[in-house]
Enzyme design. Structure first.
Site, PDB file in Angstrom:
ATOM      1  N   PHE A  27       0.823  -1.207   0.000  1.00 52.30           N
ATOM      2  CA  PHE A  27       0.000   0.000   0.000  1.00 52.30           C
ATOM      3  C   PHE A  27       0.858   1.257   0.000  1.00 52.30           C
ATOM      4  O   PHE A  27       1.915   1.318   0.637  1.00 52.30           O
ATOM      5  CB  PHE A  27      -0.881   0.052   1.256  1.00 52.30           C
ATOM      6  CG  PHE A  27      -2.119  -0.777   1.196  1.00 52.30           C
ATOM      7  CD1 PHE A  27      -3.273  -0.293   0.616  1.00 52.30           C
ATOM      8  CD2 PHE A  27      -2.127  -2.057   1.744  1.00 52.30           C
ATOM      9  CE1 PHE A  27      -4.429  -1.066   0.573  1.00 52.30           C
ATOM     10  CE2 PHE A  27      -3.272  -2.835   1.709  1.00 52.30           C
ATOM     11  CZ  PHE A  27      -4.429  -2.336   1.125  1.00 52.30           C
ATOM     12  N   ASP A  28       0.358   2.267  -0.672  1.00 54.99           N
ATOM     13  CA  ASP A  28       0.775   3.642  -0.457  1.00 54.99           C
ATOM     14  C   ASP A  28      -0.028   4.168   0.735  1.00 54.99           C
ATOM     15  O   ASP A  28      -1.070   3.600   1.080  1.00 54.99           O
ATOM     16  CB  ASP A  28       0.471   4.451  -1.724  1.00 54.99           C
ATOM     17  CG  ASP A  28       0.687   5.932  -1.542  1.00 54.99           C
ATOM     18  OD1 ASP A  28       1.762   6.329  -1.066  1.00 54.99           O
ATOM     19  OD2 ASP A  28      -0.232   6.709  -1.879  1.00 54.99           O
ATOM     20  N   LEU A  29       0.447   5.254   1.369  1.00 55.79           N
ATOM     21  CA  LEU A  29      -0.293   5.819   2.497  1.00 55.79           C
ATOM     22  C   LEU A  29      -1.066   7.073   2.099  1.00 55.79           C
ATOM     23  O   LEU A  29      -2.296   7.104   2.164  1.00 55.79           O
ATOM     24  CB  LEU A  29       0.665   6.144   3.650  1.00 55.79           C
ATOM     25  CG  LEU A  29       0.023   6.765   4.900  1.00 55.79           C
ATOM     26  CD1 LEU A  29      -1.019   5.817   5.512  1.00 55.79           C
ATOM     27  CD2 LEU A  29       1.097   7.119   5.934  1.00 55.79           C
TER      28      LEU A  29
END
Length: 225
Positions: free
Chosen positions: A7-9
């Site tokens: 995931f990206d945040l």
């Protein structure tokens, strides 16, 4: 389909726009900036340009911390201590902002079915503060912050770090999820893994980008594992 999800945040799980607005308001009030709302767009333009330079490898994330305020002060004519502004702003970024609705529930559901990693372009003190405050760090088997490892998405080296921490999962069953076509999607594709573009606002797809999947809601990820 996938047993490892990266995931990206910012702008994927976390409402970075809200965090940025509140951090800017805190900083402007601290330093007595007259009519701060009139200058917010200036800050946003400067900040985005600098993070784009980070993606291109022209700047380090730690450079952005103070340089954006050097340029901002020069542009709006503010005579304030750049380091003090940067410190106030970084505190605000860590202290303000929330996850998108349903993000925590999706992480909880996915964590029981897959191995999760987080790869974020950002400053360590900001991102670590957010993760601690939001209580989501335990969902991830790997957390890689660009300023801690000296390399940013879309560079393959940052994916190397995540894969090392995750025990070298099979690339064929790994997917990168994020909102940025130039950082998350290009980075994942360049590393040889599947990509999932989080596009809740229905933006048009760039002609030179081809994510493996496209979703408008994070809950759609549940059908991929």
């Amino acid at each position: 389909m996938y047993s490892t999800i990266l995931f990206d945040l910012d702008h994927t799980l976390y409402d970075s726009d809200e965090s940025e607005r509140l951090a800017y308001a805190h900083t402007a009030a601290t330093f007595g900036l007259a009519d701060p709302d009139a200058h917010f767009g200036t800050y946003v333009d400067i900040n985005r340009a600098m993070w784009a330079a980070v993606e291109r490898g022209e700047l380090q994330p730690t450079d952005v911390r103070h340089r954006r305020f050097e340029q901002f002060n020069a542009t709006v004519g503010l005579d304030a201590d750049v380091e003090e502004m940067a410190t106030a702003f970084v505190w605000g970024l860590g202290a303000h902002g929330t996850l998108y609705d349903g993000a925590a529930d999706v992480l909880a559901a996915l964590a029981s079915r897959a191995s999760l990693g987080l790869i974020t372009n950002g400053l360590s003190d900001v991102q670590r503060s957010r993760l601690s405050r939001l209580g989501i760090a335990d969902y991830f088997d790997s957390i890689v912050v660009s300023s801690e490892v000296g390399v940013t998405k879309p560079r393959p080296e940052i994916f190397d770090v995540a894969f090392e921490q995750l025990g070298h999962p099979d690339k064929a069953t790994t997917v990168m999820v994020g909102d940025s076509l130039t950082s998350d999607i290009a980075g994942g594709a360049g590393y040889g893994i599947a990509t999932c573009w989080y596009n809740p606002h229905g933006k048009p797809l760039a002609p030179d980008s081809a994510p493996t999947h496209q979703i408008g809601a994070l809950s759609e990820l549940l059908s991929l594992v």
